[in-house]
Motif scaffolding. Sequence first.
Motif, PDB file in Angstrom:
ATOM      1  N   THR A 101       0.946  -0.779   0.213  1.00 36.02           N
ATOM      2  CA  THR A 101       0.032   0.269  -0.051  1.00 36.02           C
ATOM      3  C   THR A 101       0.634   1.453   0.078  1.00 36.02           C
ATOM      4  OG1 THR A 101       0.002  -0.228   2.438  1.00 36.02           O
ATOM      5  CG2 THR A 101      -2.080  -0.947   1.422  1.00 36.02           C
ATOM      6  N   SER A 102       0.436   2.227  -0.485  1.00 31.64           N
ATOM      7  CA  SER A 102       0.857   3.673  -0.072  1.00 31.64           C
ATOM      8  C   SER A 102       0.073   4.650   0.138  1.00 31.64           C
ATOM      9  CB  SER A 102       1.534   3.699  -1.825  1.00 31.64           C
ATOM     10  OG  SER A 102       1.593   5.403  -1.813  1.00 31.64           O
ATOM     11  N   ALA A 103       0.456   5.371   0.684  1.00 31.15           N
ATOM     12  CA  ALA A 103      -0.522   6.176   1.568  1.00 31.15           C
ATOM     13  C   ALA A 103      -0.696   7.605   0.820  1.00 31.15           C
ATOM     14  CB  ALA A 103       0.510   7.165   2.545  1.00 31.15           C
ATOM     15  N   LEU A 141      -1.480 -23.211  19.831  1.00 31.99           N
ATOM     16  CA  LEU A 141      -2.295 -22.631  18.770  1.00 31.99           C
ATOM     17  C   LEU A 141      -0.838 -22.299  18.058  1.00 31.99           C
ATOM     18  CD1 LEU A 141      -4.676 -19.799  20.580  1.00 31.99           C
ATOM     19  CD2 LEU A 141      -5.234 -22.064  19.495  1.00 31.99           C
ATOM     20  N   ALA A 142      -0.756 -22.309  17.219  1.00 30.10           N
ATOM     21  CA  ALA A 142       0.552 -21.837  16.404  1.00 30.10           C
ATOM     22  C   ALA A 142       0.398 -21.203  15.086  1.00 30.10           C
ATOM     23  CB  ALA A 142       1.326 -22.810  15.757  1.00 30.10           C
ATOM     24  N   VAL A 143       0.089 -20.239  15.129  1.00 27.02           N
ATOM     25  CA  VAL A 143      -0.287 -18.757  14.602  1.00 27.02           C
ATOM     26  C   VAL A 143       0.691 -17.941  13.854  1.00 27.02           C
ATOM     27  CG1 VAL A 143      -1.886 -16.969  14.700  1.00 27.02           C
ATOM     28  CG2 VAL A 143      -1.907 -19.181  15.941  1.00 27.02           C
ATOM     29  N   VAL A 144       0.568 -17.842  12.455  1.00 32.20           N
ATOM     30  CA  VAL A 144       1.593 -17.526  11.723  1.00 32.20           C
ATOM     31  C   VAL A 144       1.152 -15.584  11.380  1.00 32.20           C
ATOM     32  CG1 VAL A 144       2.671 -16.915   9.394  1.00 32.20           C
ATOM     33  CG2 VAL A 144       2.340 -19.325   9.781  1.00 32.20           C
ATOM     34  N   SER A 145       1.986 -14.720  12.168  1.00 33.89           N
ATOM     35  CA  SER A 145       2.383 -13.452  12.028  1.00 33.89           C
ATOM     36  C   SER A 145       3.549 -13.231  10.934  1.00 33.89           C
ATOM     37  CB  SER A 145       2.225 -13.102  13.003  1.00 33.89           C
ATOM     38  OG  SER A 145       2.171 -11.350  12.932  1.00 33.89           O
ATOM     39  N   SER A 146       4.242 -11.961  11.725  1.00 33.21           N
ATOM     40  CA  SER A 146       5.244 -11.968  10.106  1.00 33.21           C
ATOM     41  C   SER A 146       6.125 -10.967  10.688  1.00 33.21           C
ATOM     42  CB  SER A 146       4.953 -11.088   9.141  1.00 33.21           C
ATOM     43  OG  SER A 146       5.466 -10.948   8.051  1.00 33.21           O
ATOM     44  N   VAL A 147       7.711 -10.714  10.444  1.00 33.77           N
ATOM     45  CA  VAL A 147       8.643  -9.657  11.190  1.00 33.77           C
ATOM     46  C   VAL A 147       8.024  -8.682  10.708  1.00 33.77           C
ATOM     47  CG1 VAL A 147      10.473 -10.923  11.067  1.00 33.77           C
ATOM     48  CG2 VAL A 147      10.181 -10.181   8.948  1.00 33.77           C
ATOM     49  N   ALA A 148       6.971  -8.249   9.500  1.00 36.28           N
ATOM     50  CA  ALA A 148       6.386  -6.335   9.098  1.00 36.28           C
ATOM     51  C   ALA A 148       6.179  -6.160  10.226  1.00 36.28           C
ATOM     52  CB  ALA A 148       5.865  -7.254   8.061  1.00 36.28           C
ATOM     53  N   GLY A 149       5.412  -7.204  10.873  1.00 29.90           N
ATOM     54  CA  GLY A 149       4.555  -6.664  12.134  1.00 29.90           C
ATOM     55  C   GLY A 149       5.320  -5.917  13.533  1.00 29.90           C
ATOM     56  N   PHE A 150       6.528  -6.374  13.024  1.00 30.89           N
ATOM     57  CA  PHE A 150       7.552  -5.803  14.983  1.00 30.89           C
ATOM     58  C   PHE A 150       7.162  -3.674  14.533  1.00 30.89           C
ATOM     59  CE2 PHE A 150      10.276  -9.459  14.207  1.00 30.89           C
ATOM     60  CZ  PHE A 150       9.515  -9.871  15.105  1.00 30.89           C
ATOM     61  N   ARG A 151       7.609  -3.586  13.118  1.00 33.20           N
ATOM     62  CA  ARG A 151       7.476  -1.530  13.647  1.00 33.20           C
ATOM     63  C   ARG A 151       7.023  -1.235  12.131  1.00 33.20           C
ATOM     64  NH1 ARG A 151      12.052   1.176  17.003  1.00 33.20           N
ATOM     65  NH2 ARG A 151      10.699   3.094  16.483  1.00 33.20           N
ATOM     66  N   GLY A 152       6.706  -0.281  11.932  1.00 34.98           N
ATOM     67  CA  GLY A 152       6.462   0.279  10.495  1.00 34.98           C
ATOM     68  C   GLY A 152       7.702   0.208   9.910  1.00 34.98           C
ATOM     69  N   LEU A 153       6.909  -0.344   7.992  1.00 33.65           N
ATOM     70  CA  LEU A 153       8.030  -0.825   6.889  1.00 33.65           C
ATOM     71  C   LEU A 153       7.531   0.417   6.126  1.00 33.65           C
ATOM     72  CD1 LEU A 153       8.837  -4.284   7.513  1.00 33.65           C
ATOM     73  CD2 LEU A 153      10.719  -1.982   7.455  1.00 33.65           C
ATOM     74  N   PRO A 154       7.962   0.941   4.771  1.00 36.94           N
ATOM     75  CA  PRO A 154       7.417   1.163   3.702  1.00 36.94           C
ATOM     76  C   PRO A 154       6.803   0.510   3.110  1.00 36.94           C
ATOM     77  CG  PRO A 154       9.996   1.990   3.512  1.00 36.94           C
ATOM     78  CD  PRO A 154       9.533   0.827   5.092  1.00 36.94           C
ATOM     79  N   THR A 155       5.715   0.936   2.636  1.00 37.29           N
ATOM     80  CA  THR A 155       4.558   0.180   1.858  1.00 37.29           C
ATOM     81  C   THR A 155       4.383  -1.189   2.455  1.00 37.29           C
ATOM     82  OG1 THR A 155       6.192  -2.039   0.812  1.00 37.29           O
ATOM     83  CG2 THR A 155       5.697   0.155  -0.172  1.00 37.29           C
ATOM     84  N   ALA A 156       4.441  -1.486   3.419  1.00 40.42           N
ATOM     85  CA  ALA A 156       3.842  -2.243   4.517  1.00 40.42           C
ATOM     86  C   ALA A 156       2.403  -1.837   5.390  1.00 40.42           C
ATOM     87  CB  ALA A 156       4.931  -3.206   5.253  1.00 40.42           C
ATOM     88  N   ALA A 157       2.063  -0.845   5.220  1.00 43.16           N
ATOM     89  CA  ALA A 157       1.180   0.259   5.963  1.00 43.16           C
ATOM     90  C   ALA A 157      -0.161  -1.142   6.438  1.00 43.16           C
ATOM     91  CB  ALA A 157       0.798   1.345   6.257  1.00 43.16           C
ATOM     92  N   ALA A 158      -0.538  -1.807   5.690  1.00 40.32           N
ATOM     93  CA  ALA A 158      -2.066  -2.239   5.622  1.00 40.32           C
ATOM     94  C   ALA A 158      -1.630  -3.929   6.040  1.00 40.32           C
ATOM     95  CB  ALA A 158      -2.847  -2.661   4.191  1.00 40.32           C
ATOM     96  N   TYR A 159      -0.602  -3.989   5.960  1.00 37.38           N
ATOM     97  CA  TYR A 159      -0.338  -6.293   5.972  1.00 37.38           C
ATOM     98  C   TYR A 159       0.576  -5.503   7.130  1.00 37.38           C
ATOM     99  CZ  TYR A 159       2.434 -10.394   5.750  1.00 37.38           C
ATOM    100  OH  TYR A 159       2.935 -11.969   6.106  1.00 37.38           O
ATOM    101  N   GLY A 160       1.446  -4.552   7.556  1.00 40.41           N
ATOM    102  CA  GLY A 160       2.568  -4.264   9.122  1.00 40.41           C
ATOM    103  C   GLY A 160       1.502  -4.810  10.057  1.00 40.41           C
TER     104      GLY A 160
END
Length: 262
Positions: A101-103, A141-160
Amino acid sequence: MSKYSGALKGKVVWLTGASSGLGEAFARRLIASGCVLALTARRAEALEALVEEYAAAGMTAISFPGDITDRDRMKEIANAIREQHGAIDILVANAGTHNPTSASAFNTDDYRRLIEINYLGQLHCIEAVLPHMIERGEGHLAVVSSVAGFRGLPTAAAYGASKSALSHFLESIRFDLEPKNIAVTAIHPGFIRTPLTDQNDFPMPFLMEAPAAADRMYQHIVERRLESHFPRRFTYIVKAFSLLPYALYRAVIKRVVLHERG
Ligand SMILES: NC(=O)c1ccc[n+]([C@@H]2O[C@H](COP(=O)([O-])OP(=O)(O)OC[C@H]3O[C@@H](n4cnc5c(N)ncnc54)[C@H](OP(=O)(O)O)[C@@H]3O)[C@@H](O)[C@H]2O)c1
């Protein structure tokens, strides 16, 4: 054969997102584990192909197609698995998706969609198994998240944001569930080669092949770890970045990520 072959013998595992990428590789990894596997994703044909691979290996896999955003369908699937196999021992909630995504072209719909799949969809699956795990005094419960959820990254606002919500949720529910003998494993992959990342048009450092990622995930689930992250050469770097004060973090990301992407 690894030392963990057969480690899940007789266990009933419900895996979502099994039709592609990491989930598909994980389903294949489970063939040698001795478990009974229930497979969910929207594409039924891909699940049937895995069921046939299991049958050829003398193992049991059953296909339960469905969309994780459909809360009632997730309950229906969990009930059907329990009716056929008694209980669900492990939920591997892996289904998810990403779109950059892009703001500059902001649209709430992009954000709603990822929250509905990556966050609420995952919760629907957890909701479908948790009351029974609590009743039995046992579960995982084993649940797949992502390292993209740790902090804000470019183009990953929605996913992160969707993955950050999920990781936060997992950290929190663990306090309630550990005393009830229910393990919670938060899975934080870095870049894994799958149809999802094949769409990325930027360099992906330490890109890991899906079967190798599935191996790590399998080992960490068997060990009932609090967190599974891989490839570690990459995820430790992301974790270190995440500990930086924001001004420094922003400067590092601008230099490393935005510079790399050109
Ligand atoms: N690849 C990476 O680098 C990476 C990194 C960090 C985290 N992850 C996470 O790892 C998980 C798997 O991703 P992947 O890379 O393997 O992607 P993928 O190849 O696109 O696979 C995604 C899987 O999720 C399923 N899925 C998507 N939306 C669904 C829905 N609404 N209902 C049911 N199933 C749904 C897809 O099946 P259908 O289309 O058949 O429904 C597919 O089986 C995701 O949660 C992703 O966020 C991936």
